[in-house]
Design an enzyme around this catalytic site. Structure first.
Site, short mmCIF file in Angstrom:
data_model
loop_
_atom_site.label_atom_id
_atom_site.label_comp_id
_atom_site.label_asym_id
_atom_site.label_seq_id
_atom_site.Cartn_x
_atom_site.Cartn_y
_atom_site.Cartn_z
CE1 TYR A 142 53.06 89.93 -22.58
CE2 TYR A 142 54.72 91.65 -22.82
CZ TYR A 142 54.15 90.48 -23.26
OH TYR A 142 54.65 89.86 -24.37
CE LYS A 189 42.48 77.59 -23.78
NZ LYS A 189 42.51 76.60 -24.88
CG ASP A 221 43.09 76.54 -28.40
OD1 ASP A 221 42.18 77.38 -28.60
OD2 ASP A 221 42.90 75.48 -27.77
CG ASP A 245 54.48 88.91 -27.49
OD1 ASP A 245 55.08 89.61 -28.33
OD2 ASP A 245 55.07 88.06 -26.77
CG ASP A 249 56.75 87.28 -32.84
OD1 ASP A 249 56.60 88.52 -32.90
OD2 ASP A 249 57.79 86.75 -32.40
C1 IPM Z 1 56.97 92.90 -28.74
C2 IPM Z 1 58.11 92.31 -27.93
C3 IPM Z 1 57.96 92.75 -26.49
C4 IPM Z 1 56.65 92.21 -25.98
C5 IPM Z 1 59.12 92.35 -25.57
C6 IPM Z 1 60.46 92.79 -26.10
C7 IPM Z 1 58.91 92.84 -24.16
O1 IPM Z 1 58.15 90.94 -28.05
O2 IPM Z 1 56.89 94.13 -28.83
O3 IPM Z 1 56.18 92.14 -29.28
O4 IPM Z 1 56.58 91.06 -25.55
O5 IPM Z 1 55.68 92.95 -25.99
MN MN Z 2 56.67 90.11 -29.43
#
Ligand code: IPM
Ligand code: MN
Length: 354
Positions: A142, A189, A221, A245, A249
């Protein structure tokens, strides 16, 4: 106690869900006789529209002088399909993380009994799953060098980690594991990436300092697979920025709703509390978004920023009561559903009355 907050609603559903969290914060402040001061700041696409910068310096100053920041969400579809946009809302979030030194993002993954049937996983797999993902937040791909060459026809993003960055996040992860079930999974990884090999090397050096914690290594993975196959096997998971990240999710949906999971970003100058979900632009202004992730982020704020554990628990209990009473928004309802604002009122009211 004096609580001095910065409130950054951001884009999309951000303002609506923050409004509900603030109802809850105010109910808690009243119940426990705290003193609250707060100020709103601009961030995200709204800040680009108003002042041309997704994290204006006024907002940064506001965050720096606050004890904690409550954050809604950022992102606007008008930027998503325009890879050439000169400034993007997400840059505001990244700038905020970097400037506030928010190196650790804590994302607890918990299930709620009344929502297990909403999980894409079978009940027996997910029931009782309870783990924490610790995502490194200010390093890695990032923030590494990025750019274009060959007249724009080659692009690169560099993944860089330094020893101190890895050590501090691993230390924090060990502290979490020590307070929980004493198992730490380091996700990397290392079969391919040099950064991952440094992570693993450092974790192997540190592991003997924590003899009662079991350190386990897992390729990312495989971790993606294990999260849906055996989520109950995890206790504390620690990983680099981008893996974290993606995995968080994934982990969030196994609970039955992405709208339920909070997060805390902690670090050097102040801490930021925000839902895991995004700005959900399709729902903006409709009073239908689930405010629970933001309300639970406020619970984390009381616990992490102020060490007010009872206040945090009171919020969690009120949220659990709303779920049990099925007083919920449409994303998790069966039959009758309620508006964002009604759920916020219900939870704040429950806190005042109980
Ligand atoms: C999160 C979001 C952010 C990230 C984006 C919006 C930049 O997806 O906080 O997980 O990737 O960190
Ligand atoms: Mn995210």
């Amino acid at each position: 106690m004096k609580l001095n907050l910065a409130i950054l609603p951001g884009d999309g559903i951000g303002p609506e869900i923050i409004e509900q969290a603030m109802k809850v914060v105010k109910a808690i402040v009243k119940k426990y006789n705290h003193e609250l001061t707060y100020e709103y700041g601009l961030t995200g696409a709204v800040a680009i529209d108003k002042v041309g910068d997704p994290y204006p310096s006024e907002t940064h100053d506001l965050c720096m002088k606050s004890d904690a920041v409550l954050f809604g969400a950022i992102g606007d579809p008008k930027f998503d399909n325009n890879p050439k946009a000169p400034v993007r809302p997400e840059q505001g979030l990244l700038a905020m993380r970097k400037k506030l030194g928010l190196y650790a993002n804590i994302r607890p993954v918990e299930t709620f009994e009344s929502l297990l049937h909403k999980s894409p996983l079978r009940r027996e797999l997910v029931e009782g799953a309870d783990f924490v993902c610790i995502r490194e937040l200010t390093g890695g791909i990032y923030f590494g060098e990025k750019g274009r060459k060959d007249n724009g026809n080659t692009a690169f993003d560099t993944n860089t980690y330094t020893r101190p960055e890895i050590e501090r996040i691993l230390e924090l992860a060990y502290q979490f594991a020590a307070k929980r079930n004493k198992k730490l999974t380091v996700v990397d990884k290392a079969n391919v990436l040099e950064t991952s090999r440094l992570w693993r090397e450092i974790a192997q050096e540190m592991a003997p300092n924590y003899p009662d914690i079991k350190t386990e290594f897992m390729f990312v993975d495989n971790a993606a697979m294990q999260i849906i196959q055996w989520p109950k096997n995890f206790d504390v998971m620690v990983t680099e920025n981008m893996f974290g990240d993606i995995l968080t999710d994934e982990a969030s949906v196994i609970t039955g709703s992405l709208g339920l999971l909070p997060s805390a970003s902690i670090g050097i100058h102040t801490s930021v509390f925000e839902p895991i979900h995004g700005s959900y632009p399709q729902a903006a202004g409709k009073d239908i978004a689930n405010p629970i992730a933001t309300i639970l982020s406020a619970a984390m704020m009381f616990e992490y920023a102020f060490e007010l554990m009872e206040e945090g628990k009171t919020i969690r209990d009120a949220v659990a009561a709303s779920l049990k009473a099925k007083y919920v928004t449409e994303d998790i309802s069966e039959g009758t559903s309620y508006k964002t604002s009604q759920v916020g009122d219900w939870i704040a009211d429950y806190i005042s009355k109980n």
